[in-house]
Structures are given as structure tokens and as C-alpha cells.
Motif scaffolding. Structure first.
Motif, PDB file in Angstrom:
ATOM      1  N   PHE A  29       0.823  -1.210   0.000  1.00 15.97           N
ATOM      2  CA  PHE A  29       0.000   0.000   0.000  1.00 15.97           C
ATOM      3  C   PHE A  29       0.858   1.262   0.000  1.00 15.97           C
ATOM      4  N   ASP A  30       2.103   1.157   0.472  1.00 13.00           N
ATOM      5  CA  ASP A  30       2.968   2.331   0.573  1.00 13.00           C
ATOM      6  C   ASP A  30       3.732   2.612  -0.727  1.00 13.00           C
ATOM      7  N   GLN A  31       3.704   1.684  -1.662  1.00 11.53           N
ATOM      8  CA  GLN A  31       4.487   1.846  -2.891  1.00 11.53           C
ATOM      9  C   GLN A  31       3.656   2.562  -3.948  1.00 11.53           C
ATOM     10  N   LYS A  32       3.922   3.845  -4.122  1.00 13.41           N
ATOM     11  CA  LYS A  32       3.189   4.661  -5.093  1.00 13.41           C
ATOM     12  C   LYS A  32       4.180   5.345  -6.024  1.00 13.41           C
ATOM     13  N   THR A  33       3.806   5.469  -7.274  1.00  7.94           N
ATOM     14  CA  THR A  33       4.724   6.019  -8.267  1.00  7.94           C
ATOM     15  C   THR A  33       5.111   7.458  -7.955  1.00  7.94           C
ATOM     16  N   SER A  34       6.406   7.767  -8.197  1.00 10.64           N
ATOM     17  CA  SER A  34       6.902   9.131  -7.975  1.00 10.64           C
ATOM     18  C   SER A  34       7.812   9.594  -9.103  1.00 10.64           C
ATOM     19  N   GLY A  35       7.793   8.874 -10.225  1.00  9.21           N
ATOM     20  CA  GLY A  35       8.641   9.236 -11.350  1.00  9.21           C
ATOM     21  C   GLY A  35       8.959   8.018 -12.198  1.00  9.21           C
ATOM     22  N   ILE A  36       9.950   8.167 -13.086  1.00 13.65           N
ATOM     23  CA  ILE A  36      10.252   7.113 -14.063  1.00 13.65           C
ATOM     24  C   ILE A  36      11.745   6.810 -14.075  1.00 13.65           C
ATOM     25  N   HIS A  37      12.081   5.557 -13.916  1.00 13.86           N
ATOM     26  CA  HIS A  37      13.446   5.074 -14.107  1.00 13.86           C
ATOM     27  C   HIS A  37      13.666   4.786 -15.588  1.00 13.86           C
ATOM     28  N   ASN A  72      11.557 -10.835 -12.733  1.00 15.54           N
ATOM     29  CA  ASN A  72      11.890  -9.468 -13.143  1.00 15.54           C
ATOM     30  C   ASN A  72      11.771  -8.558 -11.923  1.00 15.54           C
ATOM     31  N   THR A  73      12.575  -8.899 -10.886  1.00 16.81           N
ATOM     32  CA  THR A  73      12.449  -8.231  -9.585  1.00 16.81           C
ATOM     33  C   THR A  73      13.804  -7.861  -8.999  1.00 16.81           C
ATOM     34  N   SER A  74      14.706  -7.361  -9.831  1.00 16.24           N
ATOM     35  CA  SER A  74      15.948  -6.828  -9.277  1.00 16.24           C
ATOM     36  C   SER A  74      15.656  -5.584  -8.439  1.00 16.24           C
ATOM     37  N   ILE A  75      14.588  -4.883  -8.794  1.00 19.71           N
ATOM     38  CA  ILE A  75      14.169  -3.674  -8.067  1.00 19.71           C
ATOM     39  C   ILE A  75      13.145  -4.061  -7.001  1.00 19.71           C
ATOM     40  N   THR A  76      13.278  -3.493  -5.818  1.00 14.08           N
ATOM     41  CA  THR A  76      12.498  -3.926  -4.653  1.00 14.08           C
ATOM     42  C   THR A  76      11.220  -3.117  -4.469  1.00 14.08           C
ATOM     43  N   ASN A  77      10.463  -3.490  -3.429  1.00 13.40           N
ATOM     44  CA  ASN A  77       9.215  -2.786  -3.121  1.00 13.40           C
ATOM     45  C   ASN A  77       9.452  -1.453  -2.412  1.00 13.40           C
ATOM     46  N   LYS A  78      10.705  -1.083  -2.202  1.00 15.50           N
ATOM     47  CA  LYS A  78      11.015   0.245  -1.650  1.00 15.50           C
ATOM     48  C   LYS A  78      11.093   1.289  -2.763  1.00 15.50           C
ATOM     49  N   ASN A  79      11.208   0.833  -3.979  1.00 15.62           N
ATOM     50  CA  ASN A  79      11.318   1.721  -5.128  1.00 15.62           C
ATOM     51  C   ASN A  79       9.964   2.324  -5.490  1.00 15.62           C
ATOM     52  N   THR A  80       9.968   3.575  -5.931  1.00 16.27           N
ATOM     53  CA  THR A  80       8.723   4.219  -6.382  1.00 16.27           C
ATOM     54  C   THR A  80       8.843   4.769  -7.800  1.00 16.27           C
ATOM     55  N   LEU A  81       9.908   4.391  -8.514  1.00 17.89           N
ATOM     56  CA  LEU A  81      10.077   4.820  -9.897  1.00 17.89           C
ATOM     57  C   LEU A  81       9.597   3.717 -10.838  1.00 17.89           C
ATOM     58  N   ILE A  82       8.839   4.081 -11.855  1.00 21.18           N
ATOM     59  CA  ILE A  82       8.397   3.114 -12.861  1.00 21.18           C
ATOM     60  C   ILE A  82       9.619   2.525 -13.565  1.00 21.18           C
ATOM     61  N   SER A  83       9.651   1.199 -13.680  1.00 17.01           N
ATOM     62  CA  SER A  83      10.785   0.557 -14.324  1.00 17.01           C
ATOM     63  C   SER A  83      10.375  -0.781 -14.935  1.00 17.01           C
ATOM     64  N   PRO A  84      10.899  -1.112 -16.124  1.00 12.83           N
ATOM     65  CA  PRO A  84      10.694  -2.435 -16.698  1.00 12.83           C
ATOM     66  C   PRO A  84      11.655  -3.470 -16.129  1.00 12.83           C
ATOM     67  N   ASP A  85      12.506  -3.067 -15.181  1.00 14.72           N
ATOM     68  CA  ASP A  85      13.425  -3.947 -14.454  1.00 14.72           C
ATOM     69  C   ASP A  85      14.442  -4.589 -15.404  1.00 14.72           C
ATOM     70  N   ASN A  86      15.001  -5.744 -14.996  1.00 15.28           N
ATOM     71  CA  ASN A  86      16.159  -6.279 -15.733  1.00 15.28           C
ATOM     72  C   ASN A  86      15.824  -6.701 -17.159  1.00 15.28           C
ATOM     73  N   LYS A  87      14.642  -7.247 -17.387  1.00 11.20           N
ATOM     74  CA  LYS A  87      14.283  -7.677 -18.739  1.00 11.20           C
ATOM     75  C   LYS A  87      14.020  -6.474 -19.647  1.00 11.20           C
ATOM     76  N   GLY A  88      13.412  -5.438 -19.089  1.00 11.38           N
ATOM     77  CA  GLY A  88      13.213  -4.226 -19.872  1.00 11.38           C
ATOM     78  C   GLY A  88      14.529  -3.555 -20.209  1.00 11.38           C
ATOM     79  N   TYR A  89      15.483  -3.614 -19.261  1.00  8.96           N
ATOM     80  CA  TYR A  89      16.803  -3.050 -19.549  1.00  8.96           C
ATOM     81  C   TYR A  89      17.489  -3.820 -20.673  1.00  8.96           C
ATOM     82  N   ALA A  90      17.372  -5.157 -20.648  1.00 10.64           N
ATOM     83  CA  ALA A  90      17.978  -5.969 -21.705  1.00 10.64           C
ATOM     84  C   ALA A  90      17.417  -5.589 -23.071  1.00 10.64           C
ATOM     85  N   SER A  91      16.095  -5.408 -23.141  1.00 10.24           N
ATOM     86  CA  SER A  91      15.462  -5.003 -24.401  1.00 10.24           C
ATOM     87  C   SER A  91      15.984  -3.653 -24.867  1.00 10.24           C
ATOM     88  N   TYR A  92      15.985  -2.694 -23.938  1.00 10.87           N
ATOM     89  CA  TYR A  92      16.430  -1.340 -24.274  1.00 10.87           C
ATOM     90  C   TYR A  92      17.878  -1.349 -24.763  1.00 10.87           C
TER      91      TYR A  92
END
Length: 332
Positions: free
Chosen positions: A68-76, A245-265
Motif C-alpha cells: 500500500f505504501d508503494q506509489k509512483t513518484s517518477g520514471i526510471h 523481473n524483480t531486481s528492483i524492490t518494493n522500496k522503489n517508487t520509480l516506474i521501471s521495466p526492471d532487468n528484462k526491460g533493460y535488456a530489451s532497451y
């Protein structure tokens, strides 16, 4: 060393599903070239497309960790949908495969995309030949399901996020449709052992001895790459591999496609020179998940830990390890 036959059916399930879909829309027996994994220039039309599916980037609950505490605050990094359309020229039938930087594909999204495609193309695309999949990132905005349970931690349905996802997936398919050209496909496999770890080793060790022997490191290391060409030009790739696809934790609030999205990019942007804002056809690299189960990218068996203690650096490293192996298989 060739992988044990007991592992083959498990790790190739997503590829088998796509192959079955391709087979279902192809009439008649395959030619020798088709049976070996490639096709003559005239056998298939191949198209690829990419579009943005990034939802609300501020004060919206995120989908994946049910926090409930994890809300978006920007974009990674922005979230994107990658689509491939293959047409069997002898029958005129076709199949669509989509992989999107989302936690999962809800029925609501599938229904929305099919409805939009029918508005554009009539009966050309429907539930029988459109397959939607997600990378399973846990760092995107939520609220795009029609099921209450999935929207609880997001505090309800988020119309703008839902619209961004449905519109983006639809646009990626439309771009792939418009990009159709004579092309070929080929399939390659390999193993990757440094991008996942079993997060439930104690449970795994209770499996029968034969199962443990089939996966000696308690992970499924198989990677399968489907290569697309248009004529003699490389067009794209789908690289299936099992890791969360969970290298990024639940403490993060930036939108991210995580490791698989990085590989694509990294493959598209750094190696193939794709610039998304140019809105022109270019190489499309999708990194779908397979049997992720207990396969974690957090190699130290702690959230956000492994191989470093920086979750964003881990996202890059685990993404690059998948990318390097995928390109090695692709080139071979």
C-alpha cells in the motif's frame, strides 16, 4: 553438454505455445526448410512493432508487491510493448505475439486490446491468433485489472493507466502489421547460469532425485531465442529465460521495466541504434519470462542484493547478462 531430455519440455513451453500457434494458422505439411526452423523468403511475412505502455507516474499504487505504501513518484525507464506478427503466405493466416513491460496481462487488458484491434481490422485479429504476455516487472503502476483483489493495494481501478496499456499494446500490434515484409525465422538455445538463483532451495531439495539431477544448480538455465529476419536484414528477436523481473524492490517508487526491460532497451538502443522517439521501424528485442517460479535475480538471496547492493546496478547487470547470452545465441 546437451541438456537432459527431462528438461526440454519444461523450458521450451512458451516456445512450444508460440510454435503451436504458428502451426495452428498454417495449413498443410511444412516444407523441409520450414521443418528445420527457417523458411524461404516467400513463405512468411514478418512484422515487428514497439509502443509505449507507461501508466501514471505520480501517486498511483504499483503492481507486483501488493504494498500500500508503494506509489509512483517518477520514471526510471519507460514501459513498452513489443509485438511480432507472422503471416503464412500460403494460407493467409497469421499469429500475433506481444511481450509488454507489465507485471501480468489481465483479462481486462486482453479484452480491451482485442476490441481495439477489431475496430481497426475487423476479424483479422481476435482471441484465436493474438497472444499477449508480460515480462513480470513489479515496478509499474497498477489498477488495470477488472478484478478487485488485484486492485486493492492500488486503491481501485486506474482508468488512465489502463488506457495507456491498452492503447500502447494495440499500437505496437498495428506497427507490426504495417511493417510486414517477406521474412524468415530461426530458433537457437543456450544456457545462462549467472542471472538466477533458487530462492526456495530447501523446498527444491525435497524433490525426487531425478528432478534434482535434471537441474543440478536448482535453476532452469535454458535460454531460447527466436530470430526474425526481413529478407537479409535482422528484424528482431524473442529471448525466453526464467528469472523473476524483480531486481528492483518494493522500496522503489520509480516506474521501471526492471532487468528484462533493460535488456530489451540495451539491445535496441545501444546495439541496433533504435531511437523510440523517431517512430520509425527498427529492431525489436523482447525478453519474456518462462517458468520463473522460484528463479530470482537477487543472487545473494535478499531483495535488491546480488551481485551488488545497489538494486538499480543489479537491474543493469542481470539485464546485460541476459542480453549477452541472447546475442550470443542469436549470432550463432
Amino acid at each position: 553438454m546437451p541438456p537432459p531430455t527431462t528438461r526440454r519440455s519444461r523450458r521450451r513451453l512458451p516456445v512450444a505455445v508460440l510454435a503451436a500457434a504458428l502451426g495452428a494458422v498454417t495449413l498443410g505439411a511444412p516444407s523441409p526448410a520450414t521443418a528445420s526452423g527457417t523458411a524461404d523468403d516467400g513463405d512468411y511475412l514478418v512484422g515487428r512493432g514497439i509502443a509505449d505502455v507507461t501508466g501514471e507516474a505520480a501517486e498511483t499504487g504499483m503492481m507486483g508487491y501488493s504494498s500500500f505504501d508503494q506509489k509512483t513518484s517518477g520514471i526510471h525507464q519507460r514501459q513498452r510493448s513489443r509485438a511480432f506478427v507472422v503471416v503464412d503466405r500460403s494460407s493467409g493466416k497469421r499469429v500475433v505475439y506481444v511481450n509488454a513491460d507489465l507485471a501480468m496481462i489481465f483479462q481486462s487488458v486482453q479484452q480491451g486490446v482485442i476490441a481495439r484491434l477489431k475496430e481497426r481490422y475487423g476479424s483479422l485479429y481476435d482471441e484465436e491468433n493474438v497472444l499477449l504476455s508480460a515480462t513480470h516487472t513489479h515496478s509499474g503502476p497498477g489498477g488495470h485489472s477488472h478484478h478487485v483483489a488485484y486492485n486493492l493495494s492500488v486503491l481501485g481501478f486506474q482508468k488512465e493507466t489502463y488506457r495507456a496499456i491498452v492503447d500502447g499494446i494495440t499500437d505496437s500490434v498495428a506497427k507490426a502489421h504495417e511493417d510486414l515484409k517477406p521474412g524468415t525465422m530461426s530458433l537457437g538455445t543456450g544456457t545462462l547460469t549467472n542471472a538466477s538463483v533458487n530462492r526456495s532451495r530447501e523446498a527444491f531439495d525435497r524433490n525426487p532425485a531425478a528432478d534434482r539431477a535434471a537441474f543440478p544448480d536448482a535453476i532452469d538455465p535454458a535460454m531460447t531465442v527466436l530470430r526474425f529476419k526481413q529478407g537479409d536484414k535482422d528484424a528482431g528477436a524473442i529471448s525466453w529465460f526464467a528469472t523473476h523481473n524483480t531486481s528492483i524492490t518494493n522500496k522503489n517508487t520509480l516506474i521501471s521495466p526492471d532487468n528484462k526491460g533493460y535488456a530489451s532497451y540495451a539491445w535496441e538502443h545501444d546495439h541496433e541504434g533504435v531511437r523510440y522517439l523517431d517512430d520509425t521501424p527498427g529492431f525489436v528485442a523482447a525478453f519474456p519470462n518462462t517458468n520463473a517460479g522460484d528463479m530470482s535475480p537477487n543472487l545473494n538471496l535478499k531483495p535488491g542484493s546480488g551481485p551488488t547492493e545497489d538494486e538499480f546496478e543489479n537491474t543493469r547487470i542481470i539485464g546485460e547478462r541476459q542480453l549477452d547470452k541472447a546475442r550470443e545465441i542469436y549470432d550463432a
